[in-house]
Design an enzyme around this catalytic site. Structure first.
Site, PDB file in Angstrom:
ATOM      1  N   PHE A  93       0.809  -1.227   0.000  1.00 59.94           N
ATOM      2  CA  PHE A  93       0.000   0.000   0.000  1.00 59.94           C
ATOM      3  C   PHE A  93       0.842   1.277   0.000  1.00 59.94           C
ATOM      4  O   PHE A  93       0.418   2.304   0.535  1.00 59.94           O
ATOM      5  CB  PHE A  93      -0.972   0.005   1.194  1.00 59.94           C
ATOM      6  N   CYS A  94       2.027   1.216  -0.607  1.00 50.43           N
ATOM      7  CA  CYS A  94       2.924   2.392  -0.638  1.00 50.43           C
ATOM      8  C   CYS A  94       3.146   2.942   0.772  1.00 50.43           C
ATOM      9  O   CYS A  94       3.125   4.150   0.998  1.00 50.43           O
ATOM     10  CB  CYS A  94       2.372   3.478  -1.548  1.00 50.43           C
ATOM     11  N   ALA A  95       3.346   2.021   1.703  1.00 43.99           N
ATOM     12  CA  ALA A  95       3.576   2.410   3.099  1.00 43.99           C
ATOM     13  C   ALA A  95       4.504   1.378   3.737  1.00 43.99           C
ATOM     14  O   ALA A  95       4.180   0.773   4.749  1.00 43.99           O
ATOM     15  CB  ALA A  95       2.259   2.507   3.859  1.00 43.99           C
TER      16      ALA A  95
END
Length: 451
Positions: free
Chosen positions: A368-370
């Protein structure tokens, strides 16, 4: 919402597509699509055209700016800049912050004495990577909001913070932060605040005037609006003194062969032909959301979330992931329409492929781009995220619960293989619409899945 989609099942037949991936991109609202069709015949280049279509397009574009300003409760002297998306907006602001630092004597690779950007370790990469090229420090979020606020204040009290950059709601767990309290803390210690509202804006009211937030960024594609527009709204002084985000036509007062005088206001950062249709659809979506009854809107999403969480908690082998133990204690916090979960014994990507192919349910899987947050949660290989909003149905959440329950009870009903880094059904006989050919590798993984 737009008309229902029929999703083909790998075992044959079709089912109404259960879209539980709103946090990635939300489907277009019917009235937004209709507005697009109204505007499209008048589509033309804006600002410097005398023709009728150009004048209409200019009116639509500039009125969209006014609508967005009202939508976020902007102050009278705030600037509204249209961008490509939230990532673009935060990179634009980072460029302006760099200009502020340079005016104070900062040069790349030198001391942090001229000011730093402070951010949490739970941020989406859009609100983390732009700041890494500037003097910065991070705060590890605690297991409670109260303790997290204490940690932020400790860093602010230490001094030298120019900007506090925080998410309005986590794109991983859906938990919201008390942005008004964070704004007050930042200002108490002489800093400004920017809120990444990519996930917050589609679910909660934002009021810059009431909360005293300095800058807010969000995207149309998460706000039920197609055509890839985003916005940055906030105080004009930093935006007018920052280097133009895009050097090009429309951003200048005068150009000579060896020098340029840049304009100020939104045009300074909107060089080139703007995304008129994106701005128009974003503004229309904002108008629709602003007209919703907030209590009914939030109740609808909360009931769906509670149903999904309760259903998962009744399944042995499913874990729901969260950050904070005290979200309910903060009136403006709680959680938006996002639930993050894992299924014991199954790779997240395989579960997502199974739910899509065998149940017609769309969820998101991965990091999740995290990355920092997923690593902290003990999920370095990723997890699953179900997300919903306006137009979501209880039966969609129930189908997801039933699909996961069937997986735990019966196992996979089809063979799956990895293609271009993604799990897909083996010997998949289903086809796309004729205008979207079945290109090999279209399920390809993001680069982060190769590490």
């Amino acid at each position: 919402m737009a008309r229902a989609l029929a999703a083909p099942l790998i075992q044959g037949g079709t089912v109404r597509y259960a879209n539980l991936d709103y946090a990635a991109s939300a489907p277009a609202v019917e009235d937004v699509a209709a507005h697009l069709n109204e505007v499209l015949p008048f589509y033309a280049s804006v600002h410097r055209g005398a023709g009728f279509a150009s004048q209409v397009s200019t009116s639509v574009y500039e009125n969209a700016r006014t609508i967005v300003a009202d939508f976020v409760g902007a102050r009278a002297d705030d600037t509204v800049i249209f961008t490509r998306n939230t990532t673009d907006s935060l990179n634009l602001l980072a460029g302006c912050v760099e200009s502020i630092l340079q005016s104070r004597g900062y040069a790349e690779g030198r001391s942090n004495a001229h000011g730093e950007v402070l951010y949490l370790d739970i941020e989406h990469h859009a609100n983390l990577l732009p700041w890494q090229r500037l003097p910065h420090r991070s705060v590890v979020a605690a297991s409670s909001i109260e303790s997290t606020l204490d940690r932020v204040e400790t860093q602010l009290r230490a001094g030298n913070v120019l900007l506090l950059a925080v998410t309005g709601a986590s794109n991983v767990t859906g938990e919201a932060l008390p942005v008004a309290e964070l704004a007050a803390l930042a200002h108490q210690y002489g800093a400004r605040i920017v809120v990444d509202a990519a996930q917050l804006a589609p679910h909660r009211r934002i009021d810059l005037s009431a909360t005293d937030i300095d800058y807010v960024a969000f995207s149309g594609h998460k706000l039920y609006a197609p055509f890839g527009a985003g916005v940055l709204v906030g105080r004009s002084d930093w935006l007018d003194s920052g280097a133009p985000h895009l050097a090009g036509g429309g951003a200048v007062k005068e150009v000579r062969l060896e020098s340029t005088r840049w304009t100020d206001g939104p045009a300074r950062h909107e060089g080139g032909s703007p995304n008129v249709l994106g701005a128009a659809t974003l503004a229309k979506a904002a108008t629709i959301l602003a007209e919703l009854n907030a209590a009914d809107w939030h109740s609808h999403e909360q009931q769906l979330r509670e149903h999904l969480v309760a259903g998962f908690q009744n399944l042995d082998g499913v874990t729901v992931h969260s950050l904070f133990s005290d979200s309910a204690s903060y009136a403006e916090c709680g959680s938006i329409g996002v639930v993050n979960f894992s299924v014991t014994g199954y790779d997240a990507g395989l579960v997502a492929a199974y739910l899509s192919a065998e149940h017609g349910v769309g969820v998101r899987d991965g990091k999740f781009c995290a990355h920092p947050l997923l690593n902290r949660l003990g999920l370095p290989s990723g997890s699953l995220r179900a997300s919903f909003g306006v137009g979501s149905r209880r039966e969609d959440a129930q189908r997801l619960i039933d699909g996961v329950a069937a997986l735990l009870r019966d196992g996979l009903g089809w063979d799956y293989v990895v293609d271009s880094g993604r799990w897909v059904p083996a010997n998949d006989h289903r086809s796309y619409p004729e205008w979207a050919p079945n290109t090999p590798g279209t399920a390809g993984a993001a680069p982060c899945f190769t590490d």
